[in-house]
Design a protein around this motif. Structure first.
Motif, short mmCIF file in Angstrom:
data_model
loop_
_atom_site.label_atom_id
_atom_site.label_comp_id
_atom_site.label_asym_id
_atom_site.label_seq_id
_atom_site.Cartn_x
_atom_site.Cartn_y
_atom_site.Cartn_z
N GLN A 221 1.68 2.13 1.65
CA GLN A 221 0.64 2.80 0.87
C GLN A 221 0.23 1.86 -0.27
O GLN A 221 0.68 1.99 -1.41
N LYS A 262 2.74 4.69 -4.83
CA LYS A 262 1.93 3.69 -4.12
C LYS A 262 2.32 2.30 -4.60
O LYS A 262 2.75 2.11 -5.74
N ASP A 292 -3.63 -2.25 7.74
CA ASP A 292 -3.48 -0.81 7.95
C ASP A 292 -2.67 -0.16 6.83
O ASP A 292 -2.73 1.06 6.64
N ASN A 293 -1.90 -0.97 6.10
CA ASN A 293 -1.10 -0.44 5.01
C ASN A 293 -1.88 -0.29 3.71
O ASN A 293 -1.37 0.27 2.74
N ILE A 295 -4.56 1.37 1.59
CA ILE A 295 -5.33 2.62 1.60
C ILE A 295 -6.63 2.48 0.82
O ILE A 295 -7.56 3.27 1.01
N VAL A 354 -10.77 -1.07 5.72
CA VAL A 354 -10.16 -0.53 4.50
C VAL A 354 -11.25 0.03 3.60
O VAL A 354 -12.23 -0.66 3.29
#
Length: 403
Positions: A221, A262, A292-293, A295, A354
């Motif tokens: 995250q 986060k 993908d990590n 956010i 993203v």
């Protein structure tokens, strides 16, 4: 607290724009700036990661273009090799002329339609129109001894520079210079006659670094806040983009006690104003399988101009993030929702799916086609409002803690 932050902000800006002077990638000044950024983050108890990449600095001592009867003012294209050549002057104003005429062993003047916009570097991966690639390929196959380009204004792609260099590419090895449209009209009278061009320039290999400050443990995250720390050679780079780097450092101070769920990255990218964006490419290589990590990306570029409001624009945010962003904007009177723009590092994250927020000055976004400040000596500390840097950092601090 605000008084202390204001003084620190001014100190950061003064260091980047006056003490360092040249933050172009590959230069000693650029390495001083990234070392300063790294040391400041460490002093604020951030873990740091340095991403090293190969680059080169570029130095020039000017160029002289002569015909039998006259001397013409020219400027050396950034990262061009030098030369000392004499040859017949030829000219082309369209791709068709470039493709169909014989320019072997000539000095070639490009003007008009073929020189309407700065050519993307031959190995630039993010945006490289087929037309640009064709022009570069034809030049490299033409056998020309050197290239002269005559350009008009194009603020959207070249900033406030006039004339702008049509070619800015360290992978292009034909010596090149550029001139104004007014000088071009005089030079065209020499077409078919011999001219001489002496250009004194060289490339100097040297490393560059991205600096990334890290807080938090949850690598699945990640919120990545970015601002490029480099500047165009010859420009103090205040709005573009010392103000962005200063926002990151003030935000680092406000987030010293951050212990949220986060992982926060404060990334000083290094290369947005460099022909091959090497810092951005290094970041992509290191994160190829990890986008993908992420956010959210928040990118700061062109912020804190003394005229007008700060502009926030959002890209593909999910409804909950969009709502939090809207609440944030309404709670800060100096911040407004602005038009979307693509000329920034947030575009990298968007290409990898993203969501992003881009922060700039509304005046610059509204006048991106006509402004004559960025990439020039006019981009200095006189046009900066330091209080806006603090406001942006406070807003981001509040937003990050809510997310």
């Amino acid at each position: 607290m605000d008084k202390l932050l204001y003084q620190k902000t001014k100190n950061y800006l003064n260091y980047f724009c006056k003490e360092v002077k040249d933050r172009s990638v590959g230069s000693p000044g650029n390495r001083r700036a990234t070392k300063f950024f790294d040391n400041t983050l460490r002093d604020l108890n951030w873990q740091t990661d340095l991403q090293k990449f190969d680059a080169f600095d570029w130095e020039n001592e000017g160029a002289v273009l002569k015909s039998a009867s006259e001397k013409y003012e020219v400027f050396i294209s950034p990262y061009s090799l030098g030369c000392n050549v004499k040859a017949e002057l030829a000219a082309a104003s369209t791709i068709e002329e470039l493709a169909n005429c014989n320019f072997n062993n000539k000095i070639l003047l490009l003007y008009g339609d073929i020189a309407k916009e700065q050519l993307m570097p031959k190995n630039f991966v993010f945006y490289n129109p087929e037309e640009h690639q064709k022009i570069i390929s034809l030049l490299e196959k033409s056998g020309v001894k050197a290239v002269i380009t005559a350009t008009d204004r194009n603020a959207a792609l070249a900033g406030g520079v006039y004339p702008f260099p049509l070619i800015e590419d360290g992978d292009f090895d034909i010596p090149s210079v550029y001139m104004t449209a007014e000088t071009r009209r005089k030079l065209l009278a020499q077409e078919g006659k011999e001219v001489s061009l002496k250009s004194n320039s060289k490339r100097i290999a040297g490393p560059g670094y991205n600096v990334i400050g890290i807080k938090g443990k949850n690598k699945s995250q990640r919120i990545v806040i970015t601002a490029h720390i480099d500047a165009k050679k010859g420009s103090p780079g205040a709005i573009d983009n010392a103000t962005g780097a200063a926002v990151l450092l003030i935000l680092a101070e406000l987030l010293q006690d951050y212990d949220g769920n986060k992982l926060i990255e404060l990334a000083a990218f290094n290369g947005e104003d460099y022909y091959s964006v090497p810092g951005q490419m290094a970041y992509i290589r290191d994160n190829q399988n990890n986008f993908d990590n992420i956010i959210l990306n928040i990118n700061i570029d062109g912020a804190a101009y003394k005229i007008g409001s700060t502009s926030f624009s959002t890209y593909d945010l999910d409804p909950s993030l969009e709502k939090k962003m809207e609440e944030l904007i309404t709670s800060y009177p100096g911040i407004v929702r602005g038009s979307k723009w693509a000329q920034g590092d947030h575009s990298i994250f968007l290409q990898y799916g993203v969501p992003a927020v881009a922060i700039s000055s509304r005046w610059f976004i509204d006048n991106i086609e006509t402004q004559q400040i960025t990439h020039t000596e006019k981009d200095n500390l006189e046009i900066v409002a330091p209080a806006k840097i603090i406001e942006i950092a406070k807003a981001l601090n509040q937003f990050i803690r809510k997310v």
